[in-house]
Write a protein that holds these residues in place. Structure first.
Motif, PDB file in Angstrom:
ATOM      1  N   MET A  56      46.161  27.461  42.846  1.00  0.00           N
ATOM      2  CA  MET A  56      46.314  28.777  43.483  1.00  0.00           C
ATOM      3  C   MET A  56      45.443  29.799  42.761  1.00  0.00           C
ATOM      4  O   MET A  56      45.075  29.606  41.594  1.00  0.00           O
ATOM      5  CB  MET A  56      47.768  29.231  43.454  1.00  0.00           C
ATOM      6  CG  MET A  56      48.294  29.491  42.067  1.00  0.00           C
ATOM      7  SD  MET A  56      49.974  30.149  42.079  1.00  0.00           S
ATOM      8  CE  MET A  56      50.259  30.297  40.307  1.00  0.00           C
ATOM      9  N   PRO A  57      45.079  30.899  43.420  1.00  0.00           N
ATOM     10  CA  PRO A  57      44.366  31.971  42.732  1.00  0.00           C
ATOM     11  C   PRO A  57      45.149  32.432  41.507  1.00  0.00           C
ATOM     12  O   PRO A  57      46.377  32.388  41.489  1.00  0.00           O
ATOM     13  CB  PRO A  57      44.274  33.066  43.794  1.00  0.00           C
ATOM     14  CG  PRO A  57      44.400  32.356  45.091  1.00  0.00           C
ATOM     15  CD  PRO A  57      45.322  31.197  44.831  1.00  0.00           C
ATOM     16  N   ILE A  58      44.436  32.883  40.504  1.00  0.00           N
ATOM     17  CA  ILE A  58      45.075  33.134  39.212  1.00  0.00           C
ATOM     18  C   ILE A  58      45.759  34.500  39.174  1.00  0.00           C
ATOM     19  O   ILE A  58      46.957  34.614  38.906  1.00  0.00           O
ATOM     20  CB  ILE A  58      44.028  33.014  38.093  1.00  0.00           C
ATOM     21  CG1 ILE A  58      43.434  31.596  38.101  1.00  0.00           C
ATOM     22  CG2 ILE A  58      44.649  33.310  36.735  1.00  0.00           C
ATOM     23  CD1 ILE A  58      42.114  31.485  37.405  1.00  0.00           C
ATOM     24  N   ASP A  59      45.007  35.549  39.444  1.00  0.00           N
ATOM     25  CA  ASP A  59      45.541  36.902  39.318  1.00  0.00           C
ATOM     26  C   ASP A  59      46.359  37.343  40.525  1.00  0.00           C
ATOM     27  O   ASP A  59      47.366  38.037  40.385  1.00  0.00           O
ATOM     28  CB  ASP A  59      44.404  37.902  39.102  1.00  0.00           C
ATOM     29  CG  ASP A  59      43.710  37.724  37.761  1.00  0.00           C
ATOM     30  OD1 ASP A  59      44.353  37.211  36.838  1.00  0.00           O
ATOM     31  OD2 ASP A  59      42.531  38.100  37.647  1.00  0.00           O
ATOM     32  N   LEU A  60      45.915  36.962  41.712  1.00  0.00           N
ATOM     33  CA  LEU A  60      46.478  37.514  42.942  1.00  0.00           C
ATOM     34  C   LEU A  60      47.993  37.347  43.067  1.00  0.00           C
ATOM     35  O   LEU A  60      48.700  38.321  43.333  1.00  0.00           O
ATOM     36  CB  LEU A  60      45.771  36.901  44.159  1.00  0.00           C
ATOM     37  CG  LEU A  60      46.211  37.405  45.530  1.00  0.00           C
ATOM     38  CD1 LEU A  60      46.003  38.914  45.646  1.00  0.00           C
ATOM     39  CD2 LEU A  60      45.430  36.691  46.634  1.00  0.00           C
ATOM     40  N   PRO A  61      48.569  36.152  42.866  1.00  0.00           N
ATOM     41  CA  PRO A  61      50.016  36.032  43.020  1.00  0.00           C
ATOM     42  C   PRO A  61      50.799  36.458  41.791  1.00  0.00           C
ATOM     43  O   PRO A  61      51.995  36.727  41.880  1.00  0.00           O
ATOM     44  CB  PRO A  61      50.212  34.540  43.289  1.00  0.00           C
ATOM     45  CG  PRO A  61      49.078  33.894  42.586  1.00  0.00           C
ATOM     46  CD  PRO A  61      47.931  34.844  42.644  1.00  0.00           C
ATOM     47  N   ASN A  62      50.142  36.512  40.641  1.00  0.00           N
ATOM     48  CA  ASN A  62      50.869  36.705  39.389  1.00  0.00           C
ATOM     49  C   ASN A  62      51.004  38.154  38.950  1.00  0.00           C
ATOM     50  O   ASN A  62      52.077  38.586  38.532  1.00  0.00           O
ATOM     51  CB  ASN A  62      50.194  35.882  38.279  1.00  0.00           C
ATOM     52  CG  ASN A  62      50.494  34.408  38.378  1.00  0.00           C
ATOM     53  OD1 ASN A  62      51.648  33.996  38.332  1.00  0.00           O
ATOM     54  ND2 ASN A  62      49.455  33.588  38.528  1.00  0.00           N
ATOM     55  N   GLU A  92      42.005  38.222  34.832  1.00  0.00           N
ATOM     56  CA  GLU A  92      42.729  39.233  34.057  1.00  0.00           C
ATOM     57  C   GLU A  92      43.852  38.614  33.238  1.00  0.00           C
ATOM     58  O   GLU A  92      44.118  39.022  32.114  1.00  0.00           O
ATOM     59  CB  GLU A  92      43.323  40.284  34.995  1.00  0.00           C
ATOM     60  CG  GLU A  92      42.318  41.224  35.619  1.00  0.00           C
ATOM     61  CD  GLU A  92      41.990  42.401  34.714  1.00  0.00           C
ATOM     62  OE1 GLU A  92      42.665  42.574  33.692  1.00  0.00           O
ATOM     63  OE2 GLU A  92      41.057  43.146  35.060  1.00  0.00           O
ATOM     64  N   LEU A  93      44.562  37.661  33.841  1.00  0.00           N
ATOM     65  CA  LEU A  93      45.702  37.034  33.171  1.00  0.00           C
ATOM     66  C   LEU A  93      45.259  36.338  31.884  1.00  0.00           C
ATOM     67  O   LEU A  93      44.173  35.748  31.827  1.00  0.00           O
ATOM     68  CB  LEU A  93      46.336  35.990  34.103  1.00  0.00           C
ATOM     69  CG  LEU A  93      47.833  36.133  34.408  1.00  0.00           C
ATOM     70  CD1 LEU A  93      48.097  37.421  35.152  1.00  0.00           C
ATOM     71  CD2 LEU A  93      48.314  34.938  35.218  1.00  0.00           C
ATOM     72  N   LYS A  94      46.096  36.393  30.872  1.00  0.00           N
ATOM     73  CA  LYS A  94      45.886  35.540  29.714  1.00  0.00           C
ATOM     74  C   LYS A  94      46.270  34.112  30.114  1.00  0.00           C
ATOM     75  O   LYS A  94      47.287  33.898  30.766  1.00  0.00           O
ATOM     76  CB  LYS A  94      46.732  36.012  28.541  1.00  0.00           C
ATOM     77  CG  LYS A  94      46.306  37.358  27.972  1.00  0.00           C
ATOM     78  CD  LYS A  94      47.199  37.762  26.816  1.00  0.00           C
ATOM     79  CE  LYS A  94      46.647  38.984  26.109  1.00  0.00           C
ATOM     80  NZ  LYS A  94      46.729  40.197  26.931  1.00  0.00           N
ATOM     81  N   THR A  95      45.459  33.145  29.747  1.00  0.00           N
ATOM     82  CA  THR A  95      45.697  31.784  30.202  1.00  0.00           C
ATOM     83  C   THR A  95      45.439  30.755  29.112  1.00  0.00           C
ATOM     84  O   THR A  95      44.607  30.955  28.222  1.00  0.00           O
ATOM     85  CB  THR A  95      44.792  31.425  31.402  1.00  0.00           C
ATOM     86  OG1 THR A  95      43.427  31.636  31.036  1.00  0.00           O
ATOM     87  CG2 THR A  95      45.129  32.270  32.628  1.00  0.00           C
ATOM     88  N   ASN A 269      58.164  33.615  43.541  1.00  0.00           N
ATOM     89  CA  ASN A 269      57.414  34.007  42.350  1.00  0.00           C
ATOM     90  C   ASN A 269      58.359  33.915  41.150  1.00  0.00           C
ATOM     91  O   ASN A 269      59.529  33.543  41.286  1.00  0.00           O
ATOM     92  CB  ASN A 269      56.788  35.402  42.487  1.00  0.00           C
ATOM     93  CG  ASN A 269      57.821  36.496  42.732  1.00  0.00           C
ATOM     94  OD1 ASN A 269      59.002  36.357  42.394  1.00  0.00           O
ATOM     95  ND2 ASN A 269      57.389  37.594  43.338  1.00  0.00           N
ATOM     96  N   LEU A 270      57.858  34.255  39.964  1.00  0.00           N
ATOM     97  CA  LEU A 270      58.675  34.101  38.760  1.00  0.00           C
ATOM     98  C   LEU A 270      59.924  34.983  38.768  1.00  0.00           C
ATOM     99  O   LEU A 270      61.018  34.490  38.431  1.00  0.00           O
ATOM    100  CB  LEU A 270      57.830  34.355  37.505  1.00  0.00           C
ATOM    101  CG  LEU A 270      58.530  34.115  36.165  1.00  0.00           C
ATOM    102  CD1 LEU A 270      59.112  32.705  36.076  1.00  0.00           C
ATOM    103  CD2 LEU A 270      57.561  34.362  34.995  1.00  0.00           C
ATOM    104  N   PRO A 271      59.869  36.266  39.131  1.00  0.00           N
ATOM    105  CA  PRO A 271      61.111  37.057  39.183  1.00  0.00           C
ATOM    106  C   PRO A 271      62.140  36.475  40.150  1.00  0.00           C
ATOM    107  O   PRO A 271      63.351  36.572  39.901  1.00  0.00           O
ATOM    108  CB  PRO A 271      60.630  38.432  39.625  1.00  0.00           C
ATOM    109  CG  PRO A 271      59.230  38.525  39.119  1.00  0.00           C
ATOM    110  CD  PRO A 271      58.681  37.143  39.312  1.00  0.00           C
ATOM    111  N   ALA A 272      61.686  35.868  41.239  1.00  0.00           N
ATOM    112  CA  ALA A 272      62.629  35.251  42.173  1.00  0.00           C
ATOM    113  C   ALA A 272      63.318  34.051  41.540  1.00  0.00           C
ATOM    114  O   ALA A 272      64.523  33.831  41.735  1.00  0.00           O
ATOM    115  CB  ALA A 272      61.902  34.830  43.454  1.00  0.00           C
TER     116      ALA A 272
END
Length: 362
Positions: A56-62, A92-95, A269-272
């Motif tokens: 999946m795209p890295i920044d867009l969903p996270n 942007e995300l740290k990975t 997503n993660l909060p869910a």
């Protein structure tokens, strides 16, 4: 361990103590009624969207979900990891990324399994990859589902552990529909190794005769990490409910999110996923720890990521808890009813605002 009403200051991308400042801020955001927490870390995702069917795209969903750092869970192996590393370096995300013991990684998991036969491993290539990217690789990844291991049973896991010793890294093992009991798998793992899909419901599970197996407790005492890595089909609400009711909480909560389950009701997503474990009876403070401080340990960044200490990088997430009915389901048809949703309101990475909901607009 901070649990209070207060303010957080950011100067030069770092967290500072507001009380020590005698300056006027350039920007102030009122987040009254929300929780200010360290930037969320999703420690089991699949981010190779240009190289695998499920990436999946890295920044867009996270970023809109409050996630500031993520670990790719073995999407690539020694033959194609350089492309993933380059792609991750531009987001942007740290990975970080786990290295799959299969040379090509998980290309099309739903269509055909990767080849994890140790007899075809190229150790010279493993050496080169760790020489080039060792600081980015927290673990080796191996899947031991029946369809992957076949007649090899647990031999690939044993050899993966030996290979991990060579490089001084962890092992992350995918466990759904295992060829043998979960107790035998848990017993093989070392301190710091990660048992993924800890509450799966396919084949042999961690529940026997209505109780969490003893080997889970023994493994936890040794320091084995139990991760949810829920995915679209790797979490049984019934298994999780029984385990949590008996006090066996996960160490880390992660999504196992990929292009197929991003936004799906089983994951979203993660909060869910965090809200799902809140409905399962896990205390909110433990949930926050499982997506901040605990995965920072896997990252080898304890005291740097996953915390709000003055002087650390300003990776910050703002969450709002909203009371309303919500229904969770799993692929087995189990249903769980909750009464709280977790809404991400703001994401700050390296001190820079990367997402802010309209609810916080003045």
């Amino acid at each position: 361990g901070i649990d209070c009403v207060g303010n957080i200051g950011i100067v030069g991308g770092k967290i500072v103590s507001v009380d020590a400042l005698e300056v006027h801020s350039k920007k102030t955001v009122d987040v009254s009624g929300c929780y200010i927490v360290p930037g969320l870390i999703d420690c089991h995702t699949h981010l190779n969207y240009l190289g695998t069917a499920s990436g999946m795209p890295i920044d867009l969903p996270n970023i809109p979900a409050g996630v500031t750092a993520a670990i790719d869970a073995g999407s690539t192996g020694v033959s194609n990891v350089a492309a993933l590393e380059k792609m991750l370096s531009e987001c942007e995300l740290k990975t970080k990324f786990m290295l799959n013991v299969s040379a090509c990684g998980i290309i099309m998991a739903n269509q055909f399994p990767e080849n994890i036969d140790p007899s075809v491993w190229n150790i010279e290539l493993f050496d080169k990859v760790f020489a080039a990217y060792g600081d980015r690789i927290p673990a080796l990844k191996v899947r031991i589902s029946k369809k992957v291991v076949g007649e090899m049973v647990l031999a690939p896991l044993a050899r993966t552990i030996e290979l991990a010793e060579r490089y001084g890294v962890r092992v992350c093992v995918h466990t759904t529909n295992p060829p043998q009991g979960m107790g035998e798998i848990a017993a093989m793992l070392r301190r710091g190794d990660i048992l993924a899909h800890a509450y799966h419901g396919s084949g042999n599970t961690c529940i026997e005769d209505g109780k969490v197996i003893d080997e889970y407790y023994h493994a936890r005492e040794r320091g084995v990490i139990f991760d949810t890595s829920c995915g679209q089909g790797n979490l049984s609400l019934t298994v999780a409910r029984q385990a949590i009711a008996q006090g066996f909480l996960p160490d880390t909560i992660s999504t196992d999110m990929n292009i197929y389950n991003w936004g799906h009701d089983f994951v979203y997503n993660l909060p869910a996923v965090m809200a799902k474990f809140l409905a399962l009876g896990m205390p909110f403070d433990k949930i926050i720890d499982s997506v901040t401080e605990a995965p920072a340990v896997q990252w080898d960044a304890e005291g740097e990521l996953g915390c709000l200490l003055p002087g650390t990088v300003a990776d910050i997430t703002v969450l709002r808890l909203v009371e309303r009915p919500i229904k969770f389901e799993d692929k087995y048809g189990n249903v769980l009813h909750g009464n709280t949703v977790i809404i991400p309101e703001m994401t700050i990475i390296n001190g820079k605002m990367r997402y802010q909901s309209m609810a916080l607009h003045p």
